[in-house]
Design a protein around this motif. Structure first.
Motif, short mmCIF file in Angstrom:
data_model
loop_
_atom_site.label_atom_id
_atom_site.label_comp_id
_atom_site.label_asym_id
_atom_site.label_seq_id
_atom_site.Cartn_x
_atom_site.Cartn_y
_atom_site.Cartn_z
N TRP A 44 14.92 47.59 47.21
CA TRP A 44 14.79 46.27 46.62
C TRP A 44 13.34 46.01 46.24
O TRP A 44 12.43 46.55 46.85
CB TRP A 44 15.22 45.20 47.62
CG TRP A 44 16.65 45.26 48.01
CD1 TRP A 44 17.18 45.98 49.04
CD2 TRP A 44 17.74 44.58 47.39
NE1 TRP A 44 18.55 45.79 49.10
CE2 TRP A 44 18.90 44.93 48.11
CE3 TRP A 44 17.83 43.71 46.31
CZ2 TRP A 44 20.16 44.44 47.76
CZ3 TRP A 44 19.09 43.22 45.98
CH2 TRP A 44 20.23 43.58 46.69
N HIS A 45 13.14 45.17 45.24
CA HIS A 45 11.80 44.72 44.88
C HIS A 45 11.85 43.23 44.53
O HIS A 45 12.88 42.71 44.12
CB HIS A 45 11.22 45.53 43.72
CG HIS A 45 11.89 45.26 42.41
ND1 HIS A 45 13.08 45.86 42.04
CD2 HIS A 45 11.55 44.45 41.37
CE1 HIS A 45 13.43 45.43 40.85
NE2 HIS A 45 12.53 44.56 40.41
N TRP A 46 10.73 42.56 44.72
CA TRP A 46 10.62 41.14 44.41
C TRP A 46 10.23 40.99 42.95
O TRP A 46 9.36 41.70 42.46
CB TRP A 46 9.57 40.48 45.29
CG TRP A 46 9.49 39.00 45.10
CD1 TRP A 46 8.68 38.34 44.23
CD2 TRP A 46 10.26 38.00 45.76
NE1 TRP A 46 8.90 36.99 44.31
CE2 TRP A 46 9.87 36.75 45.25
CE3 TRP A 46 11.24 38.05 46.73
CZ2 TRP A 46 10.42 35.56 45.69
CZ3 TRP A 46 11.80 36.86 47.17
CH2 TRP A 46 11.38 35.63 46.64
N ALA A 47 10.85 40.05 42.24
CA ALA A 47 10.52 39.78 40.84
C ALA A 47 10.71 38.29 40.55
O ALA A 47 11.58 37.65 41.13
CB ALA A 47 11.41 40.60 39.91
N GLY B 282 16.77 48.00 43.30
CA GLY B 282 16.00 49.08 42.68
C GLY B 282 14.51 48.97 42.96
O GLY B 282 14.05 48.08 43.67
N ARG B 283 13.79 49.92 42.38
CA ARG B 283 12.34 49.98 42.56
C ARG B 283 11.64 49.02 41.61
O ARG B 283 12.13 48.75 40.52
CB ARG B 283 11.83 51.39 42.30
CG ARG B 283 12.35 52.39 43.31
CD ARG B 283 11.81 53.75 43.02
NE ARG B 283 10.35 53.67 43.16
CZ ARG B 283 9.59 54.59 43.65
NH1 ARG B 283 10.12 55.73 44.02
NH2 ARG B 283 8.28 54.44 43.73
N ALA B 284 10.47 48.57 42.03
CA ALA B 284 9.66 47.69 41.18
C ALA B 284 9.17 48.48 39.98
O ALA B 284 8.82 49.65 40.11
CB ALA B 284 8.48 47.14 41.96
N ASN C 79 5.67 42.82 47.04
CA ASN C 79 6.13 44.22 47.05
C ASN C 79 5.19 45.11 47.84
O ASN C 79 5.64 45.99 48.59
CB ASN C 79 6.31 44.73 45.62
CG ASN C 79 7.50 44.09 44.95
OD1 ASN C 79 8.51 43.81 45.57
ND2 ASN C 79 7.38 43.82 43.66
N ARG C 80 3.90 44.90 47.71
CA ARG C 80 2.94 45.71 48.48
C ARG C 80 2.98 45.36 49.96
O ARG C 80 2.85 46.24 50.80
CB ARG C 80 1.53 45.51 47.93
CG ARG C 80 1.33 46.09 46.54
CD ARG C 80 1.00 47.57 46.62
NE ARG C 80 0.88 48.17 45.31
CZ ARG C 80 -0.25 48.31 44.63
NH1 ARG C 80 -1.38 47.86 45.13
NH2 ARG C 80 -0.26 48.88 43.45
#
Length: 99
Positions: free
Chosen positions: A81-84, A94-96, A32-33
């Motif tokens: 988008w965010h990675w999870a 969505g946001r992380a 994400n960063r």
């Protein structure tokens, strides 16, 4: 010494391979960063920018740069988008939950 202040050392290719098991939350944070850095900088050479970011970000050095690049390559595109889910995860809408 590189000319891009405030960094005082050049990135080392030796630091591109993570060491040991990576906790899923740390992997998520790295992806994400890295995505946020590329989105904010909009570099002409993303690979060079990612290598510099990876070498200069303390927590990111625990995660393999190639694994981060592989996750970034699967980004769905437009939208938020965010990675999870760690290394076996995927992009979520969505946001992380954690910056």
């Amino acid at each position: 010494m590189p000319g891009d202040w405030p960094f005082l050392t050049d990135p080392s290719p030796a630091g591109t391979h993570g060491t040991g098991a990576v906790p899923p939350a740390l992997f998520d944070l790295a992806v994400n960063r890295a995505h946020a850095a590329l989105r904010g900088l909009r570099p002409g050479q993303p690979d060079a920018t990612l290598a510099a970011w990876h070498a200069r970000t303390r927590f990111a050095r625990r995660v393999s740069l190639s694994a981060v690049k592989a996750a970034l390559a699967t980004h769905p595109g437009a939208g938020e988008w965010h990675w999870a889910g760690g290394e076996a995860g995927n992009w979520q809408p969505g946001r992380a939950p954690f910056p």
